[in-house]
Design a protein around this motif. Structure first.
Motif, PDB file in Angstrom:
ATOM      1  N   ARG B 316       0.806  -1.212   0.000  1.00 43.82           N
ATOM      2  CA  ARG B 316       0.000   0.000   0.000  1.00 43.82           C
ATOM      3  C   ARG B 316       0.846   1.273   0.000  1.00 43.82           C
ATOM      4  O   ARG B 316       0.525   2.240  -0.692  1.00 43.82           O
ATOM      5  N   ILE B 319       1.758   2.285  -3.284  1.00 44.73           N
ATOM      6  CA  ILE B 319       0.648   2.873  -4.039  1.00 44.73           C
ATOM      7  C   ILE B 319       0.495   4.340  -3.635  1.00 44.73           C
ATOM      8  O   ILE B 319       0.401   5.230  -4.472  1.00 44.73           O
ATOM      9  N   ALA B 320       0.498   4.570  -2.331  1.00 43.06           N
ATOM     10  CA  ALA B 320       0.299   5.925  -1.815  1.00 43.06           C
ATOM     11  C   ALA B 320       1.444   6.851  -2.228  1.00 43.06           C
ATOM     12  O   ALA B 320       1.234   8.036  -2.486  1.00 43.06           O
ATOM     13  N   CYS B 339       0.665   6.360   3.486  1.00 41.79           N
ATOM     14  CA  CYS B 339      -0.584   5.598   3.377  1.00 41.79           C
ATOM     15  C   CYS B 339      -1.379   5.742   4.670  1.00 41.79           C
ATOM     16  O   CYS B 339      -0.823   5.724   5.760  1.00 41.79           O
ATOM     17  N   ILE B 340      -2.712   5.884   4.535  1.00 40.62           N
ATOM     18  CA  ILE B 340      -3.548   6.043   5.730  1.00 40.62           C
ATOM     19  C   ILE B 340      -4.201   4.728   6.154  1.00 40.62           C
ATOM     20  O   ILE B 340      -4.959   4.690   7.129  1.00 40.62           O
ATOM     21  N   GLY B 341      -3.986   3.665   5.391  1.00 41.23           N
ATOM     22  CA  GLY B 341      -4.547   2.363   5.781  1.00 41.23           C
ATOM     23  C   GLY B 341      -6.057   2.271   5.663  1.00 41.23           C
ATOM     24  O   GLY B 341      -6.697   1.517   6.396  1.00 41.23           O
ATOM     25  N   CYS B 342      -6.630   3.009   4.705  1.00 42.01           N
ATOM     26  CA  CYS B 342      -8.098   3.012   4.567  1.00 42.01           C
ATOM     27  C   CYS B 342      -8.610   1.851   3.720  1.00 42.01           C
ATOM     28  O   CYS B 342      -9.789   1.527   3.732  1.00 42.01           O
ATOM     29  N   ASN B 343      -7.711   1.262   2.920  1.00 41.98           N
ATOM     30  CA  ASN B 343      -8.051   0.127   2.052  1.00 41.98           C
ATOM     31  C   ASN B 343      -9.063   0.425   0.959  1.00 41.98           C
ATOM     32  O   ASN B 343      -9.684  -0.500   0.420  1.00 41.98           O
ATOM     33  N   ILE B 344      -9.198   1.681   0.602  1.00 42.60           N
ATOM     34  CA  ILE B 344     -10.018   2.003  -0.578  1.00 42.60           C
ATOM     35  C   ILE B 344      -9.403   1.362  -1.827  1.00 42.60           C
ATOM     36  O   ILE B 344     -10.117   0.910  -2.726  1.00 42.60           O
ATOM     37  N   CYS B 345      -8.086   1.285  -1.848  1.00 42.77           N
ATOM     38  CA  CYS B 345      -7.385   0.658  -2.985  1.00 42.77           C
ATOM     39  C   CYS B 345      -7.922  -0.746  -3.238  1.00 42.77           C
ATOM     40  O   CYS B 345      -8.437  -1.056  -4.315  1.00 42.77           O
ATOM     41  N   ILE B 356      -7.673   2.648  -7.176  1.00 39.17           N
ATOM     42  CA  ILE B 356      -7.413   4.061  -6.889  1.00 39.17           C
ATOM     43  C   ILE B 356      -6.793   4.148  -5.505  1.00 39.17           C
ATOM     44  O   ILE B 356      -6.657   3.134  -4.812  1.00 39.17           O
ATOM     45  N   CYS B 357      -6.428   5.345  -5.092  1.00 38.49           N
ATOM     46  CA  CYS B 357      -5.846   5.544  -3.761  1.00 38.49           C
ATOM     47  C   CYS B 357      -6.339   6.859  -3.197  1.00 38.49           C
ATOM     48  O   CYS B 357      -6.443   7.849  -3.913  1.00 38.49           O
ATOM     49  N   THR B 358      -6.658   6.855  -1.905  1.00 40.14           N
ATOM     50  CA  THR B 358      -7.119   8.074  -1.256  1.00 40.14           C
ATOM     51  C   THR B 358      -6.026   9.151  -1.255  1.00 40.14           C
ATOM     52  O   THR B 358      -6.280  10.302  -1.592  1.00 40.14           O
ATOM     53  N   GLN B 359      -4.830   8.732  -0.901  1.00 39.78           N
ATOM     54  CA  GLN B 359      -3.740   9.700  -0.764  1.00 39.78           C
ATOM     55  C   GLN B 359      -3.142  10.094  -2.112  1.00 39.78           C
ATOM     56  O   GLN B 359      -2.683  11.214  -2.279  1.00 39.78           O
TER      57      GLN B 359
HETATM   58  S1  SF4 Z   1      -6.133   3.729  -0.751  1.00 42.40           S
HETATM   59 FE1  SF4 Z   1      -5.746   4.053   1.436  1.00 42.40          FE
HETATM   60  S2  SF4 Z   1      -4.848   2.115   2.164  1.00 42.40           S
HETATM   61 FE2  SF4 Z   1      -4.744   2.079  -0.074  1.00 42.40          FE
HETATM   62  S3  SF4 Z   1      -2.683   2.849  -0.513  1.00 42.40           S
HETATM   63 FE3  SF4 Z   1      -4.059   4.600  -0.619  1.00 42.40          FE
HETATM   64  S4  SF4 Z   1      -4.034   5.511   1.422  1.00 42.40           S
HETATM   65 FE4  SF4 Z   1      -3.137   3.456   1.606  1.00 42.40          FE
END
Ligand code: SF4
Ligand SMILES: Cc1cc2nc3c(=O)[nH]c(=O)nc-3n(C[C@H](O)[C@H](O)[C@H](O)COP(=O)(O)O)c2cc1C
Ligand SMILES: Cc1cc2nc3c(=O)[nH]c(=O)nc-3n(C[C@H](O)[C@H](O)[C@H](O)COP(=O)(O)O)c2cc1C
Ligand SMILES: Nc1ncnc2c1ncn2[C@@H]1O[C@H](COP(=O)(O)OP(=O)(O)O)[C@@H](O)[C@H]1O
Ligand SMILES: Nc1ncnc2c1ncn2[C@@H]1O[C@H](COP(=O)(O)OP(=O)(O)O)[C@@H](O)[C@H]1O
Ligand code: SF4
Lengths: 662, 662
Positions: B316, B319-320, B339-345, B356-359
């Motif tokens: 992750r 990715i971030a 990475c914020i660990g939200c697991n939207i990815c 996709i990624c939040t950050q």
């Molecule tokens: S979507 Fe959230 S958990 Fe996945 S890489 Fe991005 S910040 Fe981290």
């Protein structure tokens, strides 16, 4: 009743376009994308006699993205070429091809395109996003996008276009007071709510050519509180626009009432949408098509004669048998493979998985397997099939079509296997068509069918049968141990007399008992058993899943099952696994908190998983070398549930696939 | 602590292959398919300094089909060419590319390929199919398929292959007693259960070339009852095979414990997998890589120094911020987008929707947007941003990067918008990194940030501000009316003092109250509010959905939320909609049976939907002509929740996208 179907095969004019008969495929998606598979799929229906095929909902703009589900595409120029090929393939059979222009509005989450979802208003999506209330410039952009897409349809050679003004998608989201909450000139009065639709009609009208037909699919009754009604504004919209369009393709239901839109047989009987449509047919000067579980040519003819509609739409029936019109015209009605209304088709495609069909295993395979064409074998073989369920009968049928000498041995008195049980569950009687059609065909093909206890095959019977090819299709059974995917272990106490299999529970004719059902199937057997027992007993439904009958969410059967069962007072206990069966009670453990709860239970039923009945096959395989050396046997195969217990559709396919190869 | 990270940037040899540093991307899928997007995505990580990238799980055979989710592919020769291009793109930056050879076994439903799902045993799938217990000829076929796929990897130019012997997929289904129930030479004793894995190792070893590295991803602790443990057979397997492989990529968790495998920040703190791995690192002679919420270079360096692992894996975090290694090496640690660990990815990719990624809004967009490259504007403009939430701060940052003169005005004392509230909910404090990283960057880029009540912008403030480009990012609010997608109507009685918004409910500091939460969000706000109130109050959670927090099923957060809430005694009432709020009670109606139930309620909280705060934007747009004619204003835009309330990731993307265009 006559066999001639005079009305059904009379041509009809939709504006400038003559359709050779009255049978059409209303638009339906299949998640095949564009290309050879899609082309072959639609061409097969033309070949089978469908006069008009209306492709599928096709996106007109990048703001209507429903990934991973794949609709049709008209949002870029690159999409034109593969569609031109499809048009030509349909024309080769003398039929016409239209396309449906679609914008999903708030139902399009746009998780891939990442554009803001659009709607008339900020109506809740039921998901974690709210759409944008379209600005005037958004409205203009989308109105133009409809025209650009229509122009692409023209360039691809389509004979006509149909606006998707139905099902709660974007145009509905303007038309219907259930969605539209605007206070500008696009909201409020009916006139205002119709403005967007009329603007789209005008712009598309300008974009297509004079020799193209132009119509709309429209939901005349939305079947939700506050929505359009067939005896209210639904009819009024149709009347107001009237012959501004060349034809109307009418139906019922939106997302919230999708079980009315694509009604499963569990909920809706044949021809169920006609009562909503017939008045519109009467008031309109242009032709009206309608659909809704029409499967029988005699019904279709009668509906046309009665003036309920001018054209007969069949989405699912055209999937189950693309040669329906041809068979009807040629007086081969008993050869029609009737749709069973199980909705496995849409359950896959709505999840982005290419469409399949329970009744028709050749769906999506038209490039290799014509549903009515069978390559004849050079050298007919003696084939023994053991087991007459969906897999065995389908294999035997295909092997028979191909010219083999086939014997089918089924130990029960009836063919059908699991379908006999499942088709006897509440609401599923039409599922028996899986058996009936195959039985008729086996008869027509002179396959030797033996049933009853003397047809039960054991190792020695197979060994001495004299067959060259042996196909084992002995099916499966429900695990008596209550094993689930969470624990992989039997439920302690499973081995007691009051722990029943699904069939035992139904046969037992229980009343006034306290019954606990422990389920992980989430599909038709657990639903059927629960429905059977619900009225006369005190039922607790325990499942480790987050809720009951989750598979039926995708087949649109869940709402009717749930309303039955909630009304009957069934207690649902999700998120729990059964950890102990005692005499008179069970213990369920919360899979999250580990908290234990006791429930009274005179009987316990397990519907957690099925296992294969593969002893016979394993024994034959273990002795394969000896058998092929010392008997006529050349090949030993297994198909269907005795390999891997899956859906009926999978067993049929597995049997069909082997039949094509044998 | 030093800034030099000596261990992190030391090369390491994996068999014949030298990796330039210790930072690798463990395999992760993205549903991008093969082609330019995939290539650009992996190449960006090489560019950012990842020494080794291990592509994604790649199917080796048609019997491992997980449509609509798209894994990597190595099951046909056609898949080779696009991968060769990817290998070259990674090599161009001096990094190495491996690929993961994968068969899903019973987890592959094969709904598209229609082949029987395979496994060691007829283990329940948790779905409506049971896999085939593989025959010896199936085993042989799959062992060979692994080798054929490995050969394709060789032909594509990969520097190495990694067997997917983890996560409860096919090889695990043989190794682990949780799955394997066989009684032949492939089941029973550890030796027998290892046989399939060893056969695959041997056949792949023969297929690859001498200059390729060969390792395995292996779940050393399955975190399920009856499964492999790091202090038991998990370690024993690693020891027995040892240096038959060039390296080991170790982790924890299977499907049933996926919240431990891809642990969300809500459940797992940083570096959480190390305790399971370090002993294996000690006993093994070949290098070991490990992963699990490693995001901080200082931690990474320390873990290497302590010998917990030999290589630092970051899925992750890569990715971030694909430039994590480069930033660390150049001493720009504060520029790392953590990475914020939200697991939207993974929530998107596991549903078949491209990652996709939040950050990091540039994920998947690398072909057009380098995450660290910004095209400078020819003519810098004065830009006014109103609102400092995720959308506003991201836009301001990108506009600043591009050379505009940017003013950001936020009416609250802090930047962050919704993230301040959501990040304050239980378990979500790391979500504040969305704000923090942007705040740091705005500072670095000299964007003028004004906060507090004097920065609140009204129409006249904007009009007279002197900006040429106006960007409105004023966000949204939770509907106070309890509107849902089922009814589209306010809940009668909503307009009372004891009906609270989520923020009011959290601020109110309630105790010993009876609270009813009415939800349709199913995500972090409803979960957070419920968790906040659960301990001290008597909670009833009502939702028309089939169960609570369904969105968190996909982010693997649901198990931890549920275990908290069940333990706290929250009563869940799914399948119900709120139809009346009275003083001291509410009425909930079963959406299926229409049966009504009353619940006591001192307070009611609505978390059903959000609406945009777009008054300012709508007013500006209504006067656009005058404004552009009479003031410096040239353009007026809106971004983020004030257009369409969606996920934080969507607001960030929307801001970023406009920034790239402005
Ligand atoms: S979507 Fe959230 S958990 Fe996945 S890489 Fe991005 S910040 Fe981290
Ligand atoms: C698999 C499937 C996909 C469908 N896709 C569409 C579609 O793309 N556009 C549309 O207007 N209706 C679609 N429908 C609805 C059908 O056109 C039709 O209205 C409905 O199935 C009822 O008719 P039937 O009983 O003849 O199937 C779909 C139906 C099915 C079964
Ligand atoms: C989007 C995503 C996809 C993943 N796909 C795979 C995969 O294809 N193969 C695999 O072995 N692990 C996969 N994983 C697991 C990761 O490799 C890794 O073990 C896990 O995310 C924990 O590491 P992290 O905290 O560094 O992300 C995936 C993880 C994510 C987030
Ligand atoms: N030894 C046997 N001889 C003859 N028929 C058998 C034998 N064992 C099982 N059968 C029949 O095989 C059929 C299997 O059908 P079913 O369970 O529906 O499986 P499938 O879905 O794979 O067709 C049943 O009708 C069962 O009675
Ligand atoms: N008129 C205004 N002037 C300045 N700031 C505003 C104004 N209206 C709203 N805001 C701020 O805009 C921000 C919007 O952030 P948020 O709700 O997180 O939306 P998004 O997710 O779209 O960024 C909030 O911090 C809010 O305080
Ligand atoms: S899958 Fe079922 S409902 Fe769909 S067309 Fe086939 S038989 Fe009919």
């Amino acid at each position: 009743m006559s066999n001639s179907y005079d009305s059904l095969f009379e041509p009809i004019e939709l504006g400038p376009v003559e359709i050779p008969n009255r049978v059409y495929q209303p638009p339906h998606g299949n998640a095949y994308g564009l290309g050879d598979q899609q082309t072959a799929f639609r061409a097969e229906k033309a070949k089978g006699g469908f006069g008009l095929i209306i492709q599928e909902y096709s996106k007109i703009h990048e703001s209507t993205d429903v990934t991973p589900v794949e609709p049709g595409f008209l949002h870029t120029d690159e999409t034109i070429e593969p569609q031109r090929e499809m048009v030509e393939a349909v024309h080769d059979h003398g039929s016409k091809l239209f396309v449906e222009l679609w914008h999903g509005g708030l139902t399009a989450s746009n998780y891939d395109s990442r554009q803001p979802p659009l709607s008339s208003s900020q109506t809740p999506s039921g998901n974690y996003y709210t759409p944008k209330e379209m600005e005037h410039e958004d409205i203009q952009e989308i109105v133009e996008a409809f025209a650009t897409a229509a122009d692409r349809a023209r360039r691809a050679g389509y004979d006509g276009v149909e606006l998707h003004a139905a099902h709660g998608y974007l145009i509905s989201q303007f038309l219907s007071p259930f969605y539209n909450d605007r206070d500008d000139e696009y909201g409020g009065s009916l006139e205002n709510r119709m403005r967007f639709f009329e603007e789209v009609i005008d712009s598309v009208d300008d974009a297509i050519s004079d020799d193209m037909a132009f119509g709309a699919r429209f939901t005349i009754d939305e079947r939700v509180e506050g929505g359009l009604r067939a005896d209210g504004e639904g009819l009024e919209i149709v009347e107001r626009i009237g012959d501004d369009l060349d034809f109307w393709d009418l139906d019922i239901g939106v997302k919230q009432s999708i079980d009315d839109m694509i009604g499963p047989s569990r909920l809706h009987s044949k021809n169920y949408q006609m009562e909503f449509i017939e008045e519109a047919t009467e008031v309109l000067d242009v032709p009206v098509g309608g659909t809704g579980r029409i499967t029988d040519p005699r019904d279709a003819e009668r509906l046309l004669e009665a003036g309920a509609v001018d054209m007969i739409g069949m989405a699912r029936q055209s999937i189950a048998d693309p040669h329906w019109p041809k068979k009807a015209r040629e007086g081969r009605v008993d050869q029609i493979r009737e749709c069973i209304g199980c909705n496995i088709c849409v359950s896959q495609s709505r999840q982005g998985i290419p469409l399949i069909c329970t009744q028709n295993p050749t769906v999506g395979e038209e490039q290799q397997w014509g549903p009515e064409e069978y390559e004849q074998v050079d050298e007919p073989k003696g084939v023994l099939v053991v087991g007459g369920g969906p897999a065995g009968t389908e294999f035997a049928r295909v092997a028979g079509e191909r010219g083999h000498i086939v014997h089918l041995n089924e130990k029960e008195r009836e063919l059908g296997g699991r379908v006999n049980f499942e088709g006897s569950l509440p609401g599923l009687s039409e599922w028996k068509r899986v058996r009936d059609w195959r039985e008729t065909e086996l008869d027509r093909l002179d396959v030797a069918v033996h049933t009853g206890s003397r047809a039960e095959m054991e190792y020695d019977d197979v060994r001495t049968y004299g067959a060259e090819i042996v196909v084992i299709a002995t099916g499966g059974h429900w695990s008596e141990k209550g094993v689930t995917s969470g624990t992989h272990k039997p439920v302690p106490g499973w081995d007691q007399d009051h722990v029943l299999t699904p069939a035992e529970a139904v046969d037992a004719d229980l009343s006034d008992e306290r019954v606990v059902i422990f389920d992980e199937e989430g599909y038709n057997v657990s639903a059927g058993v629960t429905q059977t027992l619900a009225d006369d007993n005190d039922l607790t439904f325990v499942t480790p899943r987050t809720s009951a009958f989750q598979e039926t969410l995708h087949t649109f059967e869940r709402k009717t099952i749930y309303s039955d069962l909630y009304s009957a007072g069934v207690e649902f206990v999700p998120d729990h696994t059964l950890t102990q069966v005692d005499d008179g009670s069970v213990t369920a453990t919360n899979v999250y908190s580990n908290e234990e709860t006791m429930f009274d239970a005179d009987y316990v039923v397990f519907t957690t998983m099925r296992k294969s009945d593969d002893d016979l096959y394993r024994e034959l395989k273990a002795n394969e070398e000896t058998l092929t050396a010392e008997t006529e046997i050349e090949e030993i195969h297994a198909i269907g549930d005795c390999v891997s217990p899956r859906r009926i559709a999978d067993a049929v396919y597995h049997g069909h696939e082997l039949g094509r190869k044998t």
